[in-house]
Design an enzyme around this catalytic site. Structure first.
Site, PDB file in Angstrom:
ATOM      1  N   GLY A  23      -4.318   9.565  -9.013  1.00 24.78           N
ATOM      2  CA  GLY A  23      -4.451  11.327  -8.278  1.00 24.78           C
ATOM      3  C   GLY A  23      -3.548  12.071  -8.729  1.00 24.78           C
ATOM      4  O   GLY A  23      -1.935  11.922  -9.119  1.00 24.78           O
ATOM      5  N   LYS A  56       5.026   9.352 -11.690  1.00 26.65           N
ATOM      6  CA  LYS A  56       4.146   9.691 -10.618  1.00 26.65           C
ATOM      7  C   LYS A  56       3.683   9.238  -8.850  1.00 26.65           C
ATOM      8  O   LYS A  56       3.280   8.138  -9.928  1.00 26.65           O
ATOM      9  CB  LYS A  56       3.380  10.116 -11.540  1.00 26.65           C
ATOM     10  CG  LYS A  56       2.656  10.992 -10.703  1.00 26.65           C
ATOM     11  CD  LYS A  56       0.799  10.911 -10.735  1.00 26.65           C
ATOM     12  CE  LYS A  56       0.463   9.538 -10.052  1.00 26.65           C
ATOM     13  NZ  LYS A  56      -1.055   9.595 -10.587  1.00 26.65           N
ATOM     14  N   THR A  57       4.003   9.891  -8.259  1.00 26.34           N
ATOM     15  CA  THR A  57       3.027   9.226  -7.143  1.00 26.34           C
ATOM     16  C   THR A  57       3.368  10.582  -5.827  1.00 26.34           C
ATOM     17  O   THR A  57       4.644   9.565  -5.625  1.00 26.34           O
ATOM     18  CB  THR A  57       2.946   8.098  -6.751  1.00 26.34           C
ATOM     19  OG1 THR A  57       1.914   8.086  -4.752  1.00 26.34           O
ATOM     20  CG2 THR A  57       4.359   7.680  -6.687  1.00 26.34           C
ATOM     21  N   ASP A  70       3.466   9.585  -2.851  1.00 20.75           N
ATOM     22  CA  ASP A  70       3.164   8.564  -1.803  1.00 20.75           C
ATOM     23  C   ASP A  70       4.766   8.108  -1.828  1.00 20.75           C
ATOM     24  O   ASP A  70       5.562   8.028  -0.817  1.00 20.75           O
ATOM     25  CB  ASP A  70       2.390   7.256  -2.248  1.00 20.75           C
ATOM     26  CG  ASP A  70       1.072   7.240  -2.165  1.00 20.75           C
ATOM     27  OD1 ASP A  70       0.333   9.180  -1.665  1.00 20.75           O
ATOM     28  OD2 ASP A  70       0.089   6.999  -2.504  1.00 20.75           O
ATOM     29  N   ASP A 110       0.190   1.805 -10.314  1.00 21.30           N
ATOM     30  CA  ASP A 110      -0.685   0.486 -11.148  1.00 21.30           C
ATOM     31  C   ASP A 110      -0.314   1.460 -12.826  1.00 21.30           C
ATOM     32  O   ASP A 110      -0.916   0.186 -13.386  1.00 21.30           O
ATOM     33  CB  ASP A 110      -1.845   1.182 -10.600  1.00 21.30           C
ATOM     34  CG  ASP A 110      -2.498  -0.372  -9.281  1.00 21.30           C
ATOM     35  OD1 ASP A 110      -1.387  -0.818  -8.738  1.00 21.30           O
ATOM     36  OD2 ASP A 110      -3.391   0.202  -8.493  1.00 21.30           O
ATOM     37  N   ARG A 154      -9.922   7.915 -12.847  1.00 21.57           N
ATOM     38  CA  ARG A 154      -8.948   6.467 -12.780  1.00 21.57           C
ATOM     39  C   ARG A 154      -9.171   4.947 -13.285  1.00 21.57           C
ATOM     40  O   ARG A 154      -8.569   3.530 -12.231  1.00 21.57           O
ATOM     41  CB  ARG A 154      -9.126   6.304 -10.881  1.00 21.57           C
ATOM     42  CG  ARG A 154      -8.814   7.204  -9.407  1.00 21.57           C
ATOM     43  CD  ARG A 154      -9.073   7.216  -8.442  1.00 21.57           C
ATOM     44  NE  ARG A 154      -7.907   7.756  -7.594  1.00 21.57           N
ATOM     45  CZ  ARG A 154      -7.071   7.789  -6.858  1.00 21.57           C
ATOM     46  NH1 ARG A 154      -5.921   7.268  -7.046  1.00 21.57           N
ATOM     47  NH2 ARG A 154      -6.465   8.923  -6.658  1.00 21.57           N
TER      48      ARG A 154
END
Lengths: 560, 560
Positions: free
Chosen positions: A82, A203-204, A206, A177, A146
């Protein structure tokens, strides 16, 4: 000639800041090795799976008075998963470090995520191409995807593509992941004497890829500021109109860091945290009771309005809902080939069939839900045939169940107010915003530093830039072995080595900040209005970091 | 001590700009009268209804070398209707002008909208109180409300409250309806020799309160920039992930100015404009065809993603939907006292009953809708018992109907792509944002200028600040008689004098800009990313006005 927005034109001129150690380029660096490392858990298993890359030391870069020559290198870069604000700057930092080290170096970008390296789809970057993307949001520079890099066949194809382009290092920009995949690929390349290094970048949005060595993942800063802007604006609206409750669902499937950070920046009346719901084994009805109680008490104080912040993944963390969804996942495949279910004339008949097939307790839970949610649970399935939890409108579920509860209380005479609710879901709004100054600097440094790790021959490392609550020149650049963050977890029924996700810690300083203020924020209106992200102007406004980072760093420093 | 966000702390220090003519205060002004005015239509009727305030001249202020004494005045101010960024600055400008003219002057704020003046609920402003709200969003300083000031009894009560506080002028900050009420109150006060002036200020994010004299209503600038920020971010996300169509519904019940402006700032693939749908008598199926055609063509070009911008009020502008909703409004009252309908066991039975009661053509339209929308049409009613169009999820209606259509085309083999859609609704996110520099300056000037009008004894005027595409010092301050903007329209079955709403003109330069680029934007990705509103930094970024204002002013100037 592409038309650009005024902000984009100005942001293209911004020169991101670097840690002092990196400011003279990677040819003027020395690398300091720390102690050998162990994985966070399951050391024996991780060591066995990563026999070539396990146990390496953490490393730190210092600027060196001696400048060395740099051999010619071709590097490939991949954006994985994402979008997160700042991805373009990681690539820009990597490019600048690489060209600065040796102008004959080449940087290739694999297109559309990890599938690009497997299928050999790529572009070569040059100044003009890179310059158009500096300090912009999005992953559109080369696209993302992905695809998971994890099979032998994928590794072999990747190797062939790298050989063809004479690539000696690959940088994978991704979340937990994707960096697990980076560790597997690094190990495979060493094992097969491929001579190709692999470096990851954290990266994220979240915020769940962090640990002792990684203070924050990039994108979290910008995304949470964007959501906080919107929540603050809605709070001001609620407090002006005084007639609506706004239920705001915030992106974040597993960890609730984003909801928690957005809440600390805006101080809404109600904040739900998935990890708390799970740890306290809160049932759906206890959540409804908790929220209803605040709504009733505010109504009694003459306030028929408020703001509730809800993490996207909440529903799966409610024990009985998690159990029901899991049961539903088990029976859906058989239901979909069941003629009675498939040919049911009304959706209500389908609900009945589902209730008959679920285990008794799960059937009760399903039956208790509003029709809208029952339908959504049956409607969308992911590629594995599982319920798509992101499509469940949890915010509407809560509104409907609270409305029902309040109607009962009104009958009893214990609720005398009004309840009118608006629902919102914020996610896509923040993943591709122009990176904040912090993310612009941090990402550029991560990319620049990734090339420093490459130039020192490292592989299986995550680019690490630390000391982030200080000014950028005091940031500490280095690397952390990816295996250090790993443990064994069950995935699709099998134990796999994976990077441990950082969930919200209920004993941590960030959750404590919420807990200590919750009751005050519930009843009194302590709304904070952060406003839009500022890229210029007073440093107090345009250079602030997240509350999460500030509190966690303060605790970390205090414990040293 | 209230905790404030860093941006709020900095914005409190911002000094809004004023037109040169107002910079020395209202005691150093001269007023220049223009020609006598006429109402835009129905001159005889408007004149008869406003015999005391009709036909007055427009006025303009110029700075005067002669400074005059200013008598002591108490003024009351009301915020009316929906929030718009900058309302607090109108009050701050009014306060500063009033205190600067004579430090014994008092400013009262009526609480909770027009009901405050009727019920005598108020606060008196002082420096400390006002200072905490300068350059902030929201209407929370005194609250707002939707009570209409229009009956004899309300006027009498208002008069009594003003007498008690020795108030000689009232400023009403509101949209077209509220300013219609301001005109009625002004007329009533003159007719009854009350000695109380009434001045209006043009507020609404919808942008539909404008005409030759009023170039823009306040709040439109900030709100549209906020929506454009979000649409731009989503475009960047769509263009990075390349897997979703995003359907974005934008606030605006009648006029589509907001959707149009947001589209011009972001250049999405599809933009629907309600006025166009109405004028071209587009049916729902022709809208679906138009959108589906673009989706199919993009899919054929390998692009299974895009952005569609949809105005909130669209559904009522589709002729057959408008007719069906109107028919539904007529029968709902009788349905709700009909035992068959009330006791229907399933929602599906209710749908059948509704279909049986609607006129044939309307029943067909109702029957063709997805169950979600059929339900929403029956669920929420406004206080008059009418369908609440704002609760209809038009964006989901379109997604569902397009999905069905695409499935048919896939069967036929004429659609080979994928269609996965996300829906969004933006409204509350932008109504209370920190006002942009433009809105901060414009609102402050409107409020300051309102007191200038008061000090010259004017009543029944709208505060007018023009020449807005120039720098603030070149803005022209003055006043426009409210009656000049009025005509007679049917409201609840009766002809009433009202301020004419400005809808999007299909022959205007703003719509033309969309029309000229539509096909290019549909197929090619011309996305513009405006980013977050900036309050500091380069003037090219933080002082830009809307595209709508720029195009309309350019046309106005060219025609002079």
């Amino acid at each position: 000639m592409t038309k650009l927005s005024p902000l984009q034109i100005e942001r293209l001129k911004y020169q991101p800041k670097l840690p002092a150690s990196l400011q003279n380029g990677v040819n003027s660096l020395s690398m300091v090795e720390g102690a050998a490392t162990e994985s966070v858990r399951d050391q024996e298993q991780i060591k066995a799976l990563f026999s070539n890359t396990y146990g390496k030391p953490t490393v730190t870069f210092e600027s060196s008075p001696v400048s060395k020559e740099s051999e010619v290198r071709n590097v490939g870069v991949i954006l994985s998963g994402g979008q997160a604000p700042g991805g373009h700057n990681v690539i820009a930092g990597l490019y600048d470090a690489l060209k600065n080290a040796n102008s004959s170096n080449k940087l290739y970008g694999f297109l559309g995520g990890p599938s690009g390296i497997i299928e050999g789809k790529y572009v070569e970057f040059d100044d003009e191409f890179i310059n158009a993307y500096r300090n912009t949001g999005g992953f559109d520079i080369i696209g993302s995807g992905r695809t998971k890099l994890e099979t032998e066949e994928q590794f072999e194809k990747s190797l062939a593509v790298c050989r063809k382009l004479n690539i000696s290092a690959v940088v994978i920009i991704g979340g937990d992941d994707s960096n697990t995949n980076a560790a597997l690929l690094a190990e495979w390349f060493v094992k097969h004497n491929a001579g190709i290094q692999v470096i990851g970048c954290p990266k994220t949005i979240d915020g769940d890829l962090k640990n002792e060595q990684i203070e924050i993942s990039f994108g979290f800063d910008t995304a949470t500021k964007t959501y906080a802007e919107l929540i603050g604006n809605i709070e001001r609206d609620a407090n002006s109109a005084k007639k609506y409750w706004h239920f705001v669902k915030i992106m974040g499937r597993s960890a609730s860091h984003v909801a928690l950070e957005a809440a600390l920046q805006t101080q809404p009346n109600i904040t739900l945290i998935s990890e708390e719901v799970q740890e306290k084994k809160m049932s759906l009805s206890s959540i409804i009771d908790y929220m209803t109680d605040i709504i009733v008490r505010r109504a009694n104080a003459g306030k028929n309005f408020g703001i509730a912040v809800i993490p996207e993944g909440l529903i799966e963390f409610i024990p009985e809902m998690g159990s029901m969804i899991s049961n539903l996942n088990d029976i859906m495949a058989s239901l979909e080939s069941d003629s009675e279910f498939v040919n049911a004339t009304t959706i209500r008949d389908k609900f009945d069939i589902v209730e008959n097939r679920l285990d008794t307790e799960n059937a009760k839970v399903y039956k208790s839900l509003p029709a809208l949610i029952k339908g959504q649970l049956l409607a969308d399935r992911d590629p594995h045939g599982n319920v798509q939890v992101s499509k469940i409108e949890t915010e509407k579920l809560l509104i409907e169940m609270i409305s029902t509860k309040l109607a009962e209380l009104k009958e009893e005479g214990t609720f005398i107010g009004k309840f009118s609710a608006q629902s919102h879901f914020f996610g896509y709004e923040g993943r591709c915003a122009f990176p904040s100054n912090f993310d612009a600097d941090y990402c550029y440094s991560l990319g620049f530093n990734a090339f420093a790790l490459i130039s020192f021959g490292m592989t299986g490392y995550l680019s690490s830039v630390r000391n982030l609550t200080e000014s950028a020149d005091k940031w500490i650049a280095g690397g952390v072995p990816l295996t250090m963050m790993m443990n064994m977890e069950k995935r699709h029924g099998e134990m796999k080595p994976v990077i441990q996700k950082a969930l919200v810690r209920l004993d941590g300083p960030v959750f404590k900040q919420l807990q200590d203020n919750r009751e005050d924020w519930a009843m009194n209106d302590r709304y904070l209005f952060p406003g839009a992200i500022q890229y210029f102007g007073p440093s107090s406004v345009c250079d602030i970091t997240t509350v999460t980072l500030q509190l966690e760093r303060a605790k970390q420093l205090a414990s040293v």
